[in-house]
Motif scaffolding. Structure first.
Motif, PDB file in Angstrom:
ATOM      1  N   SER A  57      -4.867   3.322  -9.485  1.00  5.26           N
ATOM      2  CA  SER A  57      -5.327   3.714 -10.820  1.00  5.26           C
ATOM      3  C   SER A  57      -5.748   2.517 -11.660  1.00  5.26           C
ATOM      4  O   SER A  57      -6.219   2.675 -12.787  1.00  5.26           O
ATOM      5  CB  SER A  57      -4.228   4.493 -11.550  1.00  5.26           C
ATOM      6  N   GLY A  58      -5.532   1.310 -11.110  1.00  7.24           N
ATOM      7  CA  GLY A  58      -5.945   0.103 -11.826  1.00  7.24           C
ATOM      8  C   GLY A  58      -4.889  -0.487 -12.721  1.00  7.24           C
ATOM      9  O   GLY A  58      -5.165  -1.434 -13.463  1.00  7.24           O
ATOM     10  N   THR A  59      -3.660   0.040 -12.667  1.00 10.50           N
ATOM     11  CA  THR A  59      -2.573  -0.536 -13.458  1.00 10.50           C
ATOM     12  C   THR A  59      -1.629  -1.307 -12.537  1.00 10.50           C
ATOM     13  O   THR A  59      -1.561  -1.061 -11.332  1.00 10.50           O
ATOM     14  CB  THR A  59      -1.787   0.563 -14.201  1.00 10.50           C
ATOM     15  N   ALA A  60      -0.904  -2.238 -13.118  1.00  8.58           N
ATOM     16  CA  ALA A  60      -0.043  -3.109 -12.329  1.00  8.58           C
ATOM     17  C   ALA A  60       1.158  -2.351 -11.767  1.00  8.58           C
ATOM     18  O   ALA A  60       1.764  -1.525 -12.457  1.00  8.58           O
ATOM     19  CB  ALA A  60       0.435  -4.276 -13.179  1.00  8.58           C
ATOM     20  N   VAL A  61       1.494  -2.654 -10.525  1.00 10.14           N
ATOM     21  CA  VAL A  61       2.735  -2.155  -9.933  1.00 10.14           C
ATOM     22  C   VAL A  61       3.855  -3.028 -10.493  1.00 10.14           C
ATOM     23  O   VAL A  61       3.897  -4.236 -10.224  1.00 10.14           O
ATOM     24  CB  VAL A  61       2.707  -2.255  -8.393  1.00 10.14           C
ATOM     25  N   PRO A  62       4.760  -2.491 -11.290  1.00 16.06           N
ATOM     26  CA  PRO A  62       5.786  -3.329 -11.941  1.00 16.06           C
ATOM     27  C   PRO A  62       6.607  -4.118 -10.926  1.00 16.06           C
ATOM     28  O   PRO A  62       7.055  -3.584  -9.907  1.00 16.06           O
ATOM     29  CB  PRO A  62       6.660  -2.308 -12.680  1.00 16.06           C
ATOM     30  N   SER A  79       0.831  -1.207   0.000  1.00 11.40           N
ATOM     31  CA  SER A  79       0.000   0.000   0.000  1.00 11.40           C
ATOM     32  C   SER A  79       0.862   1.254   0.000  1.00 11.40           C
ATOM     33  O   SER A  79       0.486   2.291  -0.569  1.00 11.40           O
ATOM     34  CB  SER A  79      -0.934  -0.005   1.216  1.00 11.40           C
ATOM     35  N   ALA A  80       2.021   1.172   0.629  1.00 10.26           N
ATOM     36  CA  ALA A  80       2.908   2.324   0.675  1.00 10.26           C
ATOM     37  C   ALA A  80       3.462   2.684  -0.697  1.00 10.26           C
ATOM     38  O   ALA A  80       3.954   3.802  -0.893  1.00 10.26           O
ATOM     39  CB  ALA A  80       4.059   2.058   1.645  1.00 10.26           C
ATOM     40  N   THR A  81       3.370   1.757  -1.648  1.00  7.99           N
ATOM     41  CA  THR A  81       3.808   2.054  -3.022  1.00  7.99           C
ATOM     42  C   THR A  81       2.655   2.552  -3.879  1.00  7.99           C
ATOM     43  O   THR A  81       2.842   2.826  -5.062  1.00  7.99           O
ATOM     44  CB  THR A  81       4.403   0.803  -3.704  1.00  7.99           C
ATOM     45  N   GLY A  82       1.446   2.631  -3.305  1.00  3.65           N
ATOM     46  CA  GLY A  82       0.270   3.028  -4.062  1.00  3.65           C
ATOM     47  C   GLY A  82      -0.619   1.882  -4.467  1.00  3.65           C
ATOM     48  O   GLY A  82      -1.571   2.055  -5.237  1.00  3.65           O
ATOM     49  N   ALA A  83      -0.349   0.680  -3.958  1.00  8.42           N
ATOM     50  CA  ALA A  83      -1.165  -0.485  -4.295  1.00  8.42           C
ATOM     51  C   ALA A  83      -2.574  -0.337  -3.727  1.00  8.42           C
ATOM     52  O   ALA A  83      -2.780   0.212  -2.638  1.00  8.42           O
ATOM     53  CB  ALA A  83      -0.516  -1.757  -3.761  1.00  8.42           C
ATOM     54  N   ALA A  84      -3.545  -0.845  -4.457  1.00  8.56           N
ATOM     55  CA  ALA A  84      -4.945  -0.798  -4.039  1.00  8.56           C
ATOM     56  C   ALA A  84      -5.293  -2.038  -3.215  1.00  8.56           C
ATOM     57  O   ALA A  84      -4.659  -3.089  -3.349  1.00  8.56           O
ATOM     58  CB  ALA A  84      -5.860  -0.708  -5.256  1.00  8.56           C
ATOM     59  N   THR A  85      -6.290  -1.903  -2.374  1.00  4.96           N
ATOM     60  CA  THR A  85      -6.813  -3.034  -1.608  1.00  4.96           C
ATOM     61  C   THR A  85      -8.265  -3.261  -1.987  1.00  4.96           C
ATOM     62  O   THR A  85      -8.911  -2.409  -2.601  1.00  4.96           O
ATOM     63  CB  THR A  85      -6.703  -2.792  -0.094  1.00  4.96           C
ATOM     64  N   ARG A  86      -8.769  -4.432  -1.597  1.00  2.00           N
ATOM     65  CA  ARG A  86     -10.153  -4.792  -1.919  1.00  2.00           C
ATOM     66  C   ARG A  86     -10.776  -5.523  -0.745  1.00  2.00           C
ATOM     67  O   ARG A  86     -10.152  -6.388  -0.143  1.00  2.00           O
ATOM     68  CB  ARG A  86     -10.187  -5.683  -3.172  1.00  2.00           C
ATOM     69  N   ARG A  87     -11.998  -5.151  -0.382  1.00  2.00           N
ATOM     70  CA  ARG A  87     -12.857  -5.839   0.575  1.00  2.00           C
ATOM     71  C   ARG A  87     -12.140  -6.090   1.913  1.00  2.00           C
ATOM     72  O   ARG A  87     -12.186  -7.180   2.471  1.00  2.00           O
ATOM     73  CB  ARG A  87     -13.376  -7.140  -0.017  1.00  2.00           C
ATOM     74  N   MET A  88     -11.528  -5.061   2.447  1.00  2.00           N
ATOM     75  CA  MET A  88     -10.762  -5.192   3.688  1.00  2.00           C
ATOM     76  C   MET A  88     -11.648  -5.444   4.906  1.00  2.00           C
ATOM     77  O   MET A  88     -11.163  -5.870   5.953  1.00  2.00           O
ATOM     78  CB  MET A  88      -9.919  -3.939   3.905  1.00  2.00           C
ATOM     79  N   SER A  89     -12.940  -5.193   4.805  1.00  2.00           N
ATOM     80  CA  SER A  89     -13.836  -5.418   5.944  1.00  2.00           C
ATOM     81  C   SER A  89     -14.334  -6.849   6.034  1.00  2.00           C
ATOM     82  O   SER A  89     -14.946  -7.237   7.031  1.00  2.00           O
ATOM     83  CB  SER A  89     -15.052  -4.483   5.842  1.00  2.00           C
ATOM     84  N   VAL A  90     -14.071  -7.651   5.008  1.00  2.00           N
ATOM     85  CA  VAL A  90     -14.643  -8.994   4.951  1.00  2.00           C
ATOM     86  C   VAL A  90     -13.806  -9.970   5.771  1.00  2.00           C
ATOM     87  O   VAL A  90     -12.580 -10.010   5.666  1.00  2.00           O
ATOM     88  CB  VAL A  90     -14.747  -9.474   3.492  1.00  2.00           C
ATOM     89  N   THR A  91     -14.484 -10.770   6.583  1.00  2.00           N
ATOM     90  CA  THR A  91     -13.812 -11.742   7.433  1.00  2.00           C
ATOM     91  C   THR A  91     -14.591 -13.041   7.467  1.00  2.00           C
ATOM     92  O   THR A  91     -15.772 -13.084   7.131  1.00  2.00           O
ATOM     93  CB  THR A  91     -13.704 -11.234   8.884  1.00  2.00           C
ATOM     94  N   GLU A  92     -13.922 -14.095   7.859  1.00  2.00           N
ATOM     95  CA  GLU A  92     -14.581 -15.329   8.235  1.00  2.00           C
ATOM     96  C   GLU A  92     -14.761 -15.304   9.754  1.00  2.00           C
ATOM     97  O   GLU A  92     -13.882 -14.823  10.486  1.00  2.00           O
ATOM     98  CB  GLU A  92     -13.758 -16.545   7.821  1.00  2.00           C
TER      99      GLU A  92
END
Length: 501
Positions: free
Chosen positions: A456-461, A279-292
């Motif tokens: 932005s939806g592009t891959a972090v190289p 995340s510190a490089t700008g990576a996106a996360t998804r559904r962080m509230s979801v748990t088992e």
């Protein structure tokens, strides 16, 4: 916060700012593919990258590989027509598997990942066999968290309403040949396979930040081992397989506060470090509230009786996958929760399946039980009365529990606290005895090949992720075996993609 052993827990406030490659004066080691974390996803990634001809180095913060995967029950959610399913007399297709998982893991399951996972599931089963795992061709034919048998196949809610209306039911819980928790055996085989393929391992080594070059490409990690700061260079790619964040109180409070204060199903080291570094490089996360979430209510008892909320009301059919009724209870129902069962139902549970659980309250009448449980007068009488009226006809018009488990309940009655007793072992459990435990399912946003996407939806190289460090096939739901299943499946794909550079 420093710890007494290398790779131990660290505070969520530990800086994870990316390190400019230009500031690194020397690297302690260089490799093609650097895998960070040696659980099931890391082992799969390391094996595939090494098998593709890449030089591979795995960094593991603990003293040895395994992670939460090694502590798990060992269920693998696989289907589409595996040899075990066929031998047990079940016809299954990728489409039926997809339809069930889309419903059970939803809403908002990742359909792109889910589609490829289902389409290639029989091949993934064979991949485990090729790594040396064996599966008995027999079925455990009753709801359970985990059977204490060598049966190679189990139901995971596929034959319960409403899921039996959206897909042809077929059991898909595959278990390697062991009579108890099987995660250790899976990891034993995968670690050996990765080593045989050529992957090397540095244990007691905690990755602390990603190294990024002037073009924004991830080219390595910094790490700490026995108090020494180190730098590792990856010529082709870094694969993060560091697990979820259930052991990070600050991240839980920010993203999944309903788990704060409850037990953690983990090895104690799932602190979200990989998610934070990316995340510190700008990576996106998804559904962080979801748990088992797992209530330790034993399905063998719940199906023979009923699960009620603090008002004495049923709220779900008790023969669904127990993780689903656990989530429904904790997130939507007033507590405390109780399993209500009669003497005949309790006695019909085989001794080995009781896990030493005894009723907390017993009453000759429902009125007595209501008073002991602090429920409104008449609440249980109304619920049980309605249940019995229809159960006598083999019906459950409210929640559609299968007729196999329906019969009128008769005095004396018992109430069992579903927070006591067996602690399910989907990924180990550091919250033993708490009765409510869970783990996180959200993580880094990735492609089907494990490339980490930025905001932005592009891959972090140069950056890939898999397992619980990434957001996998799950939406709001969870089914046992989908962590080890999708962790290894997408770990494999991430390893191959990283090896390509």
């Amino acid at each position: 916060m420093s710890t007494s052993r290398p790779g131990g827990p660290v505070s969520a406030s530990r800086p994870v700012t990316p390190v400019p490659a230009s500031s690194v004066s020397r690297y302690d080691a260089e490799t093609d593919v650097l895998v960070v974390g040696f659980g099931c996803a890391g082992a799969a990634a390391a094996f595939e990258a090494a098998s593709a001809g890449a030089e591979v180095l795995v960094l593991e913060r603990a003293g040895g590989p395994g992670g939460s995967s090694a502590l798990s029950g060992g269920e693998l959610y696989l289907g589409g027509g595996t040899p075990v399913q066929t031998a047990c007399g079940f016809q299954d297709t990728p489409d039926d598997m997809f339809a069930y998982l889309k419903a059970a893991l939803g809403p908002h399951a990742d359909e792109e990942k889910l589609r490829v996972y289902c389409d290639e599931s029989t091949g993934h089963f064979q991949w485990f066999v090729d790594r040396g795992l064996t599966f008995e061709k027999s079925l455990w034919d009753a709801p359970t968290w985990m059977p204490l048998s060598k049966d190679g196949l189990m139901w995971l809610g596929e034959n319960a309403w409403p899921y039996n209306t959206v897909a042809r039911p077929a059991p898909r819980g595959h278990r390697c040949a062991t009579e108890s928790y099987g995660g250790w055996l899976i990891m034993e085989k995968l670690v050996a396979a990765a080593g045989a393929a050529g992957a090397l391992t540095h244990t007691d080594t905690l990755a602390t930040a990603l190294i990024v070059d002037d073009d924004g490409r991830v080219v390595g990690v910094t790490a700490r081992s026995y108090g020494e700061e180190r730098a590792y260079r990856a010529r082709k790619g870094v694969v993060l397989t560091t697990g979820g964040f259930v052991d990070n109180e600050e991240m839980l409070a920010d993203h999944a506060p309903h788990l704060v204060g409850h037990g953690r199903i983990s090895d104690g080291l799932d602190d979200g470090s990989g998610i934070r570094m990316a995340s510190a490089t700008g990576a996106a996360t998804r559904r962080m509230s979801v748990t088992e979430i797992a209530l330790t209510a034993l399905p063998a008892m719940a199906t023979r009786g009923m699960l009620v909320n603090g008002h004495g009301q049923r709220f779900i059919n008790e023969d669904v996958y127990p993780g689903l009724y656990s989530v429904a209870a904790v997130l939507t129902q007033p507590g405390p929760y109780w399993v209500i069962v009669d003497e005949e139902g309790y006695e019909s549970v085989p001794e080995a399946e009781r896990w030493g659980v005894l009723p907390q309250f017993v009453g000759e009448t429902l009125a007595e039980l209501e008073e002991e449980l602090g429920m409104p007068a008449g609440a249980l009488e109304s619920t049980v009365g309605t249940y019995n009226t229809y159960a006598a006809k083999g019906q459950d018009p409210y929640f559609h529990k299968d007729a196999r488990w329906l019969r009128p309940l008769k005095a004396p009655f018992a109430a069992i606290d579903p927070r006591l007793g067996f602690n399910p072992g989907e990924s180990g459990n550091t919250g033993a005895g708490t009765g409510i435990a869970g783990f996180t399912l959200g993580g880094l946003r990735t492609t089907v090949d494990g490339a980490v996407l930025n905001v932005s939806g592009t891959a972090v190289p140069g950056l890939f992720a898999a397992g619980r460090a990434a957001s996998g096939i799950h939406g709001e739901g969870y089914i046992s075996g989908t962590s080890l299943g999708d962790g290894t499946f997408f770990g494999r794909r991430a390893g191959v993609a990283a090896a390509r550079g």
